[in-house]
Write an enzyme that holds these catalytic residues in place. Structure first.
Site, PDB file in Angstrom:
ATOM      1  N   GLY A   1      14.703  21.151 -23.334  1.00  0.00           N
ATOM      2  CA  GLY A   1      15.103  21.243 -24.736  1.00  0.00           C
ATOM      3  C   GLY A   1      15.843  22.539 -25.039  1.00  0.00           C
ATOM      4  O   GLY A   1      15.520  23.597 -24.488  1.00  0.00           O
TER       5      GLY A   1
ATOM      6  N   HIS B   1       9.594  16.403 -27.844  1.00  0.00           N
ATOM      7  CA  HIS B   1       9.446  15.824 -26.503  1.00  0.00           C
ATOM      8  C   HIS B   1      10.019  14.403 -26.476  1.00  0.00           C
ATOM      9  O   HIS B   1      10.691  14.015 -25.517  1.00  0.00           O
ATOM     10  CB  HIS B   1       7.962  15.715 -26.118  1.00  0.00           C
ATOM     11  CG  HIS B   1       7.252  17.018 -25.967  1.00  0.00           C
ATOM     12  ND1 HIS B   1       6.085  17.313 -26.629  1.00  0.00           N
ATOM     13  CD2 HIS B   1       7.528  18.111 -25.211  1.00  0.00           C
ATOM     14  CE1 HIS B   1       5.661  18.512 -26.280  1.00  0.00           C
ATOM     15  NE2 HIS B   1       6.526  19.029 -25.425  1.00  0.00           N
TER      16      HIS B   1
ATOM     17  N   ASP C   1      14.116  25.980 -26.049  1.00  0.00           N
ATOM     18  CA  ASP C   1      13.792  26.993 -25.056  1.00  0.00           C
ATOM     19  C   ASP C   1      15.026  27.243 -24.188  1.00  0.00           C
ATOM     20  O   ASP C   1      14.970  27.165 -22.958  1.00  0.00           O
ATOM     21  CB  ASP C   1      12.600  26.534 -24.220  1.00  0.00           C
ATOM     22  CG  ASP C   1      11.419  26.203 -25.116  1.00  0.00           C
ATOM     23  OD1 ASP C   1      10.815  27.128 -25.655  1.00  0.00           O
ATOM     24  OD2 ASP C   1      11.139  25.001 -25.316  1.00  0.00           O
TER      25      ASP C   1
END
Ligand code: AMP
Length: 289
Positions: free
Chosen positions: A146, A37, A149
């Site tokens: 990201g 993240h 995914d």
């Protein structure tokens, strides 16, 4: 930093920013902030004047109530991690505002037939519905996602194009631990031996990447390279392995230009996903992991 819980307040803030030509970037997350993240948010900071990080654990994105209830949640810790990297707004909407009892709309992109039905329902239908809501509330210039995914990213890109929305999707590289395992909130459910076993997911993608680098273009063979490695790990259960067009997500029989290699596996009860892009015009990225 401001933590915003109300959807109306969030919309009002970003409407004001847009009116003064401030570029807003949205990074949707389910919290349990980890290095993946952080890297995504750092890219968002470079490309946007103001970054909104949303933290919302969305029931629609889970396979079961049990999984939803046990998903790691620690907003205080998350806020601390985000303070360190200068996030301006954390949008943590209230469940009752996002999904009131009379909520009845679902957004679905029809291009994922190759995924198991349960995955389509949870990870994708729930995810597109939720991100659509976030996009309407925040109305960002950029949406940061990201590469881990990548299937979700391609689905959202399609949703945004199909529905003429005014947001650009930016996909950033996967951040991995030293074993190659992509950082993910769900990794906290893995015990030591499961963590070791989970490294097979990325290894399987690397095996397919290597076969591709050696000239293998047949999707069947690349899928076999992925699935045989995952199936060789006793603690892993393969959910899907696919070679698809990165934009349309249509399954490919042969890699003509580029392809998305996507794999999903459960380790114990923990579902994990990973993916890599392969491209005939570019050498596979050996620095990734
Ligand atoms: P999540 O909180 O799992 O819903 O993830 C929020 C966003 O962070 C998604 O766009 C993910 O693709 C991205 N993300 C999650 N893990 C990683 C990782 N290891 N590297 C890069 N991005 C990630």
């Amino acid at each position: 930093m401001e933590i915003v819980n109300r959807t109306a307040r969030m919309s009002a803030i970003t409407a004001k920013l847009r009116a003064t030509d401030v570029t807003v970037g949205l990074v949707p997350t389910m919290g349990a902030i980890h290095p993946g993240h952080i890297s995504l948010i750092q890219t968002a900071r470079k490309m946007s004047d103001v970054v909104v990080v949303s933290i919302f654990v969305n029931r629609l994105q889970f396979l079961s109530d049990e999984e939803f209830k046990t998903y790691p949640r620690d907003i205080t810790k998350d806020v601390d991690a985000l303070k360190d990297i200068d996030v301006v707004y954390v949008f943590a909407p209230l469940n009752e505002e996002m999904y009131p009892p009379n909520f009845s709309t679902i957004v679905e992109v029809e291009s994922t037939d190759w995924l198991p039905e349960t995955y389509r329902e949870a990870f994708f239908r729930g995810m597109t519905t939720n991100v659509m809501k976030l996009l309407h509330i925040v109305r960002p210039r950029f949406l940061f996602l990201g590469q881990k995914d990548a299937v979700q990213g391609a689905i959202l890109r399609k949703m945004i194009a199909d529905l003429n929305m005014d947001t650009e999707v930016v996909i950033t590289p996967v951040v991995r631990d030293p074993s190659g395992l992509a950082y993910a909130a769900r990794n906290c459910f893995l015990n030591e031996s499961q963590t070791r076993a989970a490294a097979v997911i990325y290894r399987s993608l690397r095996a397919a990447e290597e076969a591709f680098a050696d000239g293998e273009l047949q999707a069947k063979k690349l899928i076999r390279a992925i699935s045989s490695l995952v199936e060789s790990e006793p603690l892993a259960r393969l959910q899907y392995a696919a070679v698809v067009d990165p934009e349309t997500l249509e399954p490919l029989s042969k890699v003509e230009r580029s392809a998305l290699l996507a794999v999903g596996a459960t380790i114990g009860n923990t579902p994990l996903n990973d993916s890599v892009l392969i491209d005939r015009a570019a050498k596979p990225d050996r620095t990734d992991g």
